[in-house]
Write an enzyme that holds these catalytic residues in place. Sequence first.
Site, PDB file in Angstrom:
ATOM      1  N   GLY A   1       0.820  -1.216   0.000  1.00 38.44           N
ATOM      2  CA  GLY A   1       0.000   0.000   0.000  1.00 38.44           C
ATOM      3  C   GLY A   1       0.845   1.252   0.000  1.00 38.44           C
ATOM      4  O   GLY A   1       1.953   1.283  -0.537  1.00 38.44           O
ATOM      5  N   SER A   2       0.298   2.278   0.662  1.00 36.53           N
ATOM      6  CA  SER A   2       0.872   3.619   0.528  1.00 36.53           C
ATOM      7  C   SER A   2       2.304   3.743   1.013  1.00 36.53           C
ATOM      8  O   SER A   2       2.983   4.713   0.686  1.00 36.53           O
ATOM      9  CB  SER A   2       0.016   4.607   1.303  1.00 36.53           C
ATOM     10  N   THR A   3       2.793   2.804   1.836  1.00 37.11           N
ATOM     11  CA  THR A   3       4.192   2.910   2.251  1.00 37.11           C
ATOM     12  C   THR A   3       5.101   2.930   1.025  1.00 37.11           C
ATOM     13  O   THR A   3       6.193   3.474   1.066  1.00 37.11           O
ATOM     14  CB  THR A   3       4.590   1.733   3.154  1.00 37.11           C
ATOM     15  N   PHE A   4       4.605   2.342  -0.089  1.00 35.17           N
ATOM     16  CA  PHE A   4       5.411   2.302  -1.304  1.00 35.17           C
ATOM     17  C   PHE A   4       5.560   3.669  -1.959  1.00 35.17           C
ATOM     18  O   PHE A   4       6.399   3.844  -2.836  1.00 35.17           O
ATOM     19  CB  PHE A   4       4.822   1.286  -2.297  1.00 35.17           C
ATOM     20  N   LYS A   5       4.708   4.617  -1.532  1.00 35.67           N
ATOM     21  CA  LYS A   5       4.880   5.976  -2.071  1.00 35.67           C
ATOM     22  C   LYS A   5       6.241   6.526  -1.701  1.00 35.67           C
ATOM     23  O   LYS A   5       6.784   7.401  -2.386  1.00 35.67           O
ATOM     24  CB  LYS A   5       3.774   6.889  -1.555  1.00 35.67           C
TER      25      LYS A   5
END
Lengths: 152, 595
Positions: B301-305
Site C-alpha cells: 500500500g501507501s508505504t510504497f509511495k
Amino acid sequence: MKRVVPLVGILFFGCVAFGMYHLAYEVKRLEDELIAYNRALLREREAIDFLQAEWSYLSRPDRLQASAARHLQLEATPLHRLQRIEDLPARPVGAMADGWGVIVVPDPNAPPLPLAKPAPESAPVPAVPNIAVPTVERDRTSRSVALHGDPR
Amino acid sequence: MKVLFRKPRSRARPCTPADLRAAEPFVQLDGAVKHAVETGRNRVVIAAAVFGLCFLALAGRLADLMLFRGGIESSPTRTAGLSAAVEQLPAVKRAPIVDRNGVLLAVNLRSVALAADPRKLMDPREAATKLARLFPELNRARLEEELRSDKGFVYVRRNLAPAEQQAVNRLGIPGLSFHPEEKRVYPQGSLAVHAVGYTDIDGKGIAGAEQALDQRLRDPARMQEPVRLSIDIRVQHALRDEIAQAMKTYSAIGGAGIVLDVRTGEVAALVSLPDFEPLERGTAPADSRFNRMTLGVYEMGSTFKTFALAMALDAGTVGLNGGYDASHPIKISRFTISDDHPKNRWLSTAEIYQYSSNIGAAKMAVDVGPAGQRAFMDRMGMLRRAAIELPEIGAPLYPRRWGTIETMTIAYGHGISVSPLQTASGIAAVVNGGLLMPATLLRREAGEPVPVQRVLKPRTSDIMRRLMRLVVAEGTGTRADAQGYMVGGKTGTAEKAGAGGYKRKSLLTSFVSAFPMHDPRYVVIAILDEPKGTKETHGFATAGWNAAPTVGKIIPRIAPILGVVPVASDAPGVREALMLPPPVPASQERKVASF
C-alpha cells in the site's frame, strides 16, 4: 672390594627397578586423576550449561515485566532524565560513593568522621539499630543533586 | 685341546672348590687359549659396562622425573591422546545460539532417556504405578502393558531433567536404565521463535536460523563457540509486546514487526504473531508457524509511495518545488485511481507524500516511466528475494507485463507484493543516505565491513528524511510521534486481495518508520493483519489509527535500550536537518507543465 661392587650394583639395579615400578604406578595414578578431573570438568561444564539455560529462562523479559509490574512501583523514565554516560559532569574532587552507591561530596567544614569504631558503652545496644531513616533522608537529597542536575 | 684340570684322584669324592683352587697352578694356558679367555672376559666387561650405563641413564631419567621435574612437564601429544580418551564422554552436538548481548536463545543440554528391560522387572504393576505417579503424563495402564511384554528394551520416557532422573533413582526399581541423549532447549520460548527457528528430534535445524546456519551449528571445530545473532532480546520483547497488545486492541488476526539497524543491516528484533512455543512445533497451527515478516509477501500500500517519491526525486523528474494536479481521479482503461484523503487541488511533492495522494504518486511514477520504475525497484531489491539467514524467504510478486497502469498502481503499493523485510531494507536505504545493504540476523562486529550498494543520491535521501518526518509531524502518521525521538514514517493501508478482487473490509495496515530522523539509526515497521476499528479510533481501521500509534509506543520503549538519546525538536542541528522549504504556491503554468 670384589664383594662390594656386585652388591652395590645389585642394590643400584634394585633401586632403579623399584623406581621404574613406582614411576609407572605414579603415572597411572596421575592419569586416573587427570581423567577424573576431566570428567569433573565436563560435569561442571554441563552444570554451567544447565544453569545458564535456567538463568535465561528465569530472566525472560516477559516474566521480569510481569514481576516488576506486580512488585515494583516503577514509572517510565522521563525523557530529560535520559543522558549519555559521557555527557555526565565529571565527578567532583574528593567525591566518594556511600553505602547506597550515591556520590557524596564531603563538606570540608564538617567535623571529621571518627577513625575507629567507638568503644562499646555499658548501656544496652538496641537489637535493631535505627539508622535507616536518617540515611534515607540524607540520600534522597544528595541523589537528586548528584544525578539529575538542574531539572529541565 | 690340552688337559685343563688334573684328573680327580678318586671318583668316590666329588670335586670341591678346594680342589679347583688347588688345581689352579695346574691349569695350563697357552697363548691362543689365553687370548680367547681374555676376549671373553673383555666382552663380559663391555656388556656389563653397557648395561651399567643403560641403568645409569635410566636412573638419571628416573631421578630427573621423580625428584626434579616431578612429572609436571608433559608432551602435548601425550595429553592430547589422554584427553581424547576422556572426551569420549558424550559431547554436545550443536553449538548454542545467543542474542547480541549473549543471552542464551538455544542450547543443547545433555539429558537422559529412561528405558526399561521388562524381562528384568520384578513387579511391572508396581513399577508402572510408581512411574505414572512420577510422570503424570504417562498412561499407567498402557505403561504396565508395555512393561509386561517380553521385549528386551522399552522406552519409558525421553528427555528427563536431572531432578527427574534423581527421582527415578530414588524409586529404586531394578530393570530400569538411563541412556544419555541430548535435547535442544529454547529458554526464551516463543519470544524469538521465528528468528531462531527450531530443530527436529534428531537435532537437525528445520526452521529459522537453526536451519539456515545448520552447517555452522554442527561444525565440530566451533562447537564451544556460540552463534551470536543480531537480535537484542530486550528490543525483541518490547516489539512483540506492543504488537501483541495492538493485535488485541484492534482485534487483528496477525501482526508483524521489525527493528533494523540502518547502518549495518542488523535485525535487532523480528516479530511475527501469532507465534508458538518451540516445544509445540509439531502441533502449532500453520498460521502460527508462518513468518509474516520474511515469508509473507503483501501489497504494502501507501508505504510504497516512499519509493515512488525517492525514485522521482532521484531521477530528477520532479523537485520539491514541483507537484501534480490531484483535483480529479485518474481514469485509465477500466480503473479509476482516486485519493483516500482527497484535497481536490494541485499538490506539491511534499503534500502528495504528506496527504498520501494516490493520484499524485501515480502521475509522478508515470513521468519516470515503466522501464525506469522497474529498474529502480530492481535496484532497491524489491524484485528479488531478501537476503537474510533464514530459510523462510518469500519471493516477491510483480507483473510480468509492466505497463503504464502497473506503473501507476505500483507507485502507491498495489500490483507488487513484497515481504515486509524487503520493505524494511528499502526504507533503510532511503533514510541512511542511499546505501542498500542486505539484512542480517548475525551480529556484525564493530568495524566489520558491511556490503553496501549505492542506490540513491545522498541528496535524495536527505529530502526523503525531511518528508518522512513531515508525515509524522503533520500528516497521516501523527500518532507515531514519540516525543524526543524525531520519528519519521509513512502509513500504508492495503486492501487484501481475495477471491474476486480486493476485500474492502480486510485490510493490511502498516507503518514504516525510522528514527531519529535527523540522523537515522533504526527502521521500525509495524504491520497489523485485518485490524478492526474501535471506539477510540472512531471506527477507522486505517494505518494512521492503529499501526502508527503502535510504532509510537514501540520507539520510546526501544530507543533507550538501543542507545538513542532523545533530543528537543528545536535543538541545534535537528531543526536544520528536518526543515522543509515552504511549498511554493501552485502556479497555473506548473500545473499544466506537469500534467
